[in-house]
Motif scaffolding. Structure first.
Motif, short mmCIF file in Angstrom:
data_model
loop_
_atom_site.label_atom_id
_atom_site.label_comp_id
_atom_site.label_asym_id
_atom_site.label_seq_id
_atom_site.Cartn_x
_atom_site.Cartn_y
_atom_site.Cartn_z
N SER A 102 -1.07 -12.66 1.50
CA SER A 102 0.14 -12.01 2.16
C SER A 102 0.29 -10.93 1.11
N GLU A 103 0.36 -10.98 -0.31
CA GLU A 103 0.75 -9.96 -1.05
C GLU A 103 -0.35 -8.71 -0.94
N GLU A 106 0.01 -6.80 2.33
CA GLU A 106 1.16 -5.91 1.99
C GLU A 106 0.83 -4.90 1.23
N LEU A 107 0.01 -4.95 0.05
CA LEU A 107 -0.31 -3.94 -0.71
C LEU A 107 -1.04 -2.95 -0.11
N ALA A 109 -1.40 -2.30 3.30
CA ALA A 109 -0.77 -1.57 3.96
C ALA A 109 -0.02 -0.40 3.28
N LYS A 110 0.68 -0.51 2.26
CA LYS A 110 1.49 0.30 1.50
C LYS A 110 0.48 1.51 1.07
#
Length: 183
Positions: A102-103, A106-107, A109-110
């Motif tokens: 998940s992390e 997210e990273l 995508a950022k």
């Protein structure tokens, strides 16, 4: 005179440091009460707590779950205990892998958002530097002095670093905009 106890409203604590202190104190209190219950009532307990950051805290009245006091167990009981511990470990590892995945998503995508923003800024800077030459030729002579001073200040503040970034392989670009001094 007995002090009156103040009842607190049970809801999420918004202040992060206060929430962490409360978590730590309440966790210790819960484990202490479970231990006391085990002694007073001759019962076994097991407590598993995951913090908001995913950190595992576990406690058990059975010392065997901690690998202690195993001498009295036969082969079948040892195998059952081993399977229980393996099952717990598998659940913990699965949860950990899910959090890592998940992390990472997210990273990523950022990172993509930052790359898009970086590319947009590069385009905007290119349009500004190309447009300032055309714009200068269309303004009056009185404004031309102020604009050329602004352009000089802006171009001195605009810098590019041609060294490659180890992670992205792109040039680093910085831009500072502002009014000229003494204007």
């Amino acid at each position: 005179m007995k002090p009156t106890s103040k009842k607190i409203k049970i809801e999420k604590i918004d202040n992060l440091p206060a929430r962490q202190v409360t978590y730590s104190k309440r966790r210790r209190g819960l484990l202490k009460k479970a231990g006391e219950l085990s002694v007073l009532c001759d019962c076994e307990f097991s407590v598993i707590i995951f913090s908001a950051t995913g950190k595992l805290c576990e406690s058990s009245s059975s010392r065997q779950m901690n690998g202690e006091d195993l001498e009295g167990l036969n082969i079948d009981e040892l195998q059952r205990l081993e399977k229980e511990i393996e099952g717990c470990l598998n659940r913990v590892n699965q949860t950990k892998e899910e959090k890592f995945s998940s992390e990472v998503l997210e990273l990523e995508a950022k990172g993509a958002e930052l790359m898009d923003a970086s590319n947009q800024l590069r385009q905007d800077i290119g349009m500004l530097s190309n447009g300032s030459v055309t714009f200068e030729s269309e303004i009056s002579t009185a404004e031309e002095g102020w604009l050329s001073e602004s352009a000089t200040n802006a171009s001195s503040c605009l810098s590019t670093d041609s060294s490659l970034d180890d992670h992205s392989g792109t040039d680093t670009l910085s831009l500072k905009l502002g009014l000229p001094y003494g204007g």
